[in-house]
Write a protein that holds these residues in place. Structure first.
Motif, mmCIF file in Angstrom:
data_model
loop_
_atom_site.group_PDB
_atom_site.id
_atom_site.type_symbol
_atom_site.label_atom_id
_atom_site.label_comp_id
_atom_site.label_asym_id
_atom_site.label_seq_id
_atom_site.Cartn_x
_atom_site.Cartn_y
_atom_site.Cartn_z
ATOM 1 N N VAL A 76 -40.198 41.823 -44.827
ATOM 2 C CA VAL A 76 -39.731 40.512 -44.359
ATOM 3 C C VAL A 76 -40.669 39.949 -43.299
ATOM 4 N N ARG A 77 -41.148 40.790 -42.393
ATOM 5 C CA ARG A 77 -42.091 40.307 -41.375
ATOM 6 C C ARG A 77 -43.374 39.807 -42.015
ATOM 7 N N LEU A 78 -43.890 40.550 -42.991
ATOM 8 C CA LEU A 78 -45.129 40.142 -43.651
ATOM 9 C C LEU A 78 -44.945 38.817 -44.380
ATOM 10 N N VAL A 79 -43.862 38.692 -45.126
ATOM 11 C CA VAL A 79 -43.628 37.455 -45.870
ATOM 12 C C VAL A 79 -43.414 36.284 -44.923
ATOM 13 N N ASP A 80 -42.707 36.515 -43.830
ATOM 14 C CA ASP A 80 -42.490 35.444 -42.852
ATOM 15 C C ASP A 80 -43.826 34.944 -42.299
ATOM 16 N N ARG A 81 -44.724 35.871 -42.031
ATOM 17 C CA ARG A 81 -46.036 35.476 -41.510
ATOM 18 C C ARG A 81 -46.851 34.740 -42.568
ATOM 19 N N LEU A 82 -46.790 35.199 -43.821
ATOM 20 C CA LEU A 82 -47.542 34.542 -44.887
ATOM 21 C C LEU A 82 -47.021 33.129 -45.137
ATOM 22 N N MET A 83 -45.708 32.934 -45.058
ATOM 23 C CA MET A 83 -45.170 31.589 -45.220
ATOM 24 C C MET A 83 -45.614 30.675 -44.083
ATOM 25 N N THR A 84 -45.697 31.230 -42.890
ATOM 26 C CA THR A 84 -46.143 30.446 -41.739
ATOM 27 C C THR A 84 -47.625 30.121 -41.822
ATOM 28 N N ASP A 85 -48.427 31.101 -42.220
ATOM 29 C CA ASP A 85 -49.881 30.922 -42.257
ATOM 30 C C ASP A 85 -50.356 30.126 -43.468
ATOM 31 N N HIS A 86 -49.556 30.117 -44.552
ATOM 32 C CA HIS A 86 -49.964 29.459 -45.792
ATOM 33 C C HIS A 86 -48.853 28.539 -46.287
ATOM 34 N N PRO A 87 -48.560 27.471 -45.586
ATOM 35 C CA PRO A 87 -47.463 26.581 -45.992
ATOM 36 C C PRO A 87 -47.651 26.069 -47.419
ATOM 37 N N GLY A 88 -46.612 26.219 -48.219
ATOM 38 C CA GLY A 88 -46.660 25.757 -49.598
ATOM 39 C C GLY A 88 -47.313 26.704 -50.565
ATOM 40 N N ARG A 89 -47.986 27.744 -50.056
ATOM 41 C CA ARG A 89 -48.670 28.672 -50.965
ATOM 42 C C ARG A 89 -47.988 30.031 -51.051
ATOM 43 N N TRP A 90 -46.901 30.212 -50.314
ATOM 44 C CA TRP A 90 -46.001 31.338 -50.560
ATOM 45 C C TRP A 90 -44.625 30.722 -50.831
ATOM 46 N N VAL A 91 -44.171 30.828 -52.058
ATOM 47 C CA VAL A 91 -42.900 30.249 -52.475
ATOM 48 C C VAL A 91 -41.898 31.393 -52.617
ATOM 49 N N GLN A 92 -40.914 31.416 -51.746
ATOM 50 C CA GLN A 92 -39.968 32.522 -51.707
ATOM 51 C C GLN A 92 -38.639 32.120 -52.348
ATOM 52 N N LEU A 93 -38.218 32.901 -53.339
ATOM 53 C CA LEU A 93 -36.938 32.667 -53.991
ATOM 54 C C LEU A 93 -35.918 33.706 -53.529
ATOM 55 N N ALA A 94 -34.661 33.352 -53.631
ATOM 56 C CA ALA A 94 -33.574 34.256 -53.258
ATOM 57 C C ALA A 94 -33.178 35.122 -54.443
ATOM 58 N N GLY A 95 -32.908 36.393 -54.151
ATOM 59 C CA GLY A 95 -32.356 37.291 -55.148
ATOM 60 C C GLY A 95 -30.908 37.618 -54.815
ATOM 61 N N ASN A 96 -30.284 38.395 -55.670
ATOM 62 C CA ASN A 96 -28.882 38.746 -55.410
ATOM 63 C C ASN A 96 -28.744 39.635 -54.172
ATOM 64 N N HIS A 97 -29.805 40.355 -53.789
ATOM 65 C CA HIS A 97 -29.714 41.166 -52.572
ATOM 66 C C HIS A 97 -29.815 40.296 -51.318
ATOM 67 N N GLU A 98 -30.687 39.296 -51.319
ATOM 68 C CA GLU A 98 -30.684 38.350 -50.201
ATOM 69 C C GLU A 98 -29.353 37.619 -50.112
ATOM 70 N N ALA A 99 -28.758 37.349 -51.267
ATOM 71 C CA ALA A 99 -27.491 36.608 -51.288
ATOM 72 C C ALA A 99 -26.377 37.339 -50.549
ATOM 73 N N GLN A 100 -26.515 38.641 -50.391
ATOM 74 C CA GLN A 100 -25.524 39.395 -49.616
ATOM 75 C C GLN A 100 -25.379 38.857 -48.193
ATOM 76 N N TYR A 101 -26.437 38.228 -47.698
ATOM 77 C CA TYR A 101 -26.455 37.741 -46.321
ATOM 78 C C TYR A 101 -26.348 36.220 -46.243
ATOM 79 N N LEU A 102 -26.131 35.589 -47.399
ATOM 80 C CA LEU A 102 -26.081 34.132 -47.443
ATOM 81 C C LEU A 102 -24.688 33.590 -47.737
ATOM 82 N N THR A 103 -23.757 34.462 -48.073
ATOM 83 C CA THR A 103 -22.400 34.053 -48.398
ATOM 84 C C THR A 103 -21.418 34.721 -47.451
ATOM 85 N N GLU A 104 -20.264 34.101 -47.283
ATOM 86 C CA GLU A 104 -19.250 34.667 -46.392
ATOM 87 C C GLU A 104 -18.707 35.976 -46.926
ATOM 88 N N GLU A 105 -18.574 36.080 -48.239
ATOM 89 C CA GLU A 105 -18.043 37.300 -48.861
ATOM 90 C C GLU A 105 -19.077 37.845 -49.840
#
Length: 288
Positions: A68-97
């Motif tokens: 996550v730290r690496l991807v966060d840095r790549l998104m910051t350093d390369h705007p528009g050239r790292w496109v991050q999609l959500a998976g069902n595991h990320e979704a665990q932290y995006l919904t109330e239940e």
């Protein structure tokens, strides 16, 4: 829901690499990026490369915080050239239940970063790629025929489908993005959602069994038509009869009419160390 207007803005023309599920494997991610020409020390991307990652960056492997730290840095350093999609595991932290229980608990900083990506739009559900011979919709689990027709009102181009899916984020309709299927509810569904559809039984089968032509090609992670560990099929004969398996890259291509559905989940598991590669399109661009 079909957006009007033009088909979006071209980010860059060059190579577009679609990375399958990383699952907490920072070393695997670094290896693959280096193979694509990234700086071996910093992972800075070469100028001709755009990366689309299909989600499930987290869990299973030994270093989710590092990923996550690496991807966060790549998104910051390369705007528009790292496109991050959500998976069902990320979704665990995006919904109330959360839809399922996962034994691994992430630290607060990592969770906050993932949630920030979702809130500020750096992580979305779908991306569209204009390739040299075809257009591609990229989602975590794929767009089933039923979801395409009933939820999205049958968009006829990949950019329209991506924009329709991403347009649900932050609205009262957002929960429909997390609609389950056989892998979560135990029942095969032709309307399984883009974070949960099973590759063989729901995604590909839904397009094979119904009369509508697949309007564009698709790339997805999440699940596989073939079980790489046991080398057995996870789909019925209509799918396996036409599936093309690339074991070196861990890609499975299923032709559907004039287009194709391609799975790129390498199934790294807890230990990684398998042979796999991203799906790379030359002379392509991501459409915003």
């Amino acid at each position: 829901m079909q957006p009007g207007g033009d088909e979006g803005v071209a980010v860059a023309v060059g190579r577009v690499a679609v990375l399958g599920d990383i699952g907490g494997h920072a070393a695997e991610l670094t290896r693959v990026l280096t193979g694509l020409g990234a700086d071996p020390r910093t992972c800075a991307l070469p100028d001709d490369l755009t990366v689309v990652q299909v989600g499930d960056l987290i869990h299973r492997g030994p270093d989710t915080p590092g990923v996550v730290r690496l991807v966060d840095r790549l998104m910051t350093d390369h705007p528009g050239r790292w496109v991050q999609l959500a998976g069902n595991h990320e979704a665990q932290y995006l919904t109330e239940e959360p839809r399922f229980v996962w034994r691994e608990k992430l630290d607060r900083a990592t969770v906050r970063t993932v949630q920030d990506w979702w809130r500020d739009g750096r992580m979305q559900v779908a991306a569209a790629i204009a390739g040299p011979t075809d257009d591609w919709l990229v989602t975590h689990a794929g767009l089933t025929r039923g979801y395409w027709s009933t939820v999205l009102a049958a968009p006829t181009a990949a950019p329209y489908a991506a924009r329709a899916l991403n347009g649900l984020i932050g609205t009262v309709h957002e929960p429909v993005l997390f609609h389950g299927g056989v892998l979560i509810d135990g029942v095969v569904s032709t309307t399984a959602g883009p974070l949960w559809a099973a590759a063989g039984d729901e995604l590909v089968a839904s397009w094979q069994q119904l009369p509508a032509e697949l309007p564009f090609s698709q790339l997805h992670g999440h699940s596989t038509v073939i079980d790489w560990q046991r080398d057995v099929w996870r789909a019925g004969p209509a799918v396996t009869a036409v599936a093309e398996v690339d074991r070196d890259r861990r890609h499975v291509t299923v032709p559907v009419g004039a287009h194709a559905v391609v799975g790129v989940d390498p199934c790294l598991g807890a230990v990684g160390g398998v042979r796999w590669e991203p799906f790379v399109l030359d002379g392509a661009r991501v459409i915003r």
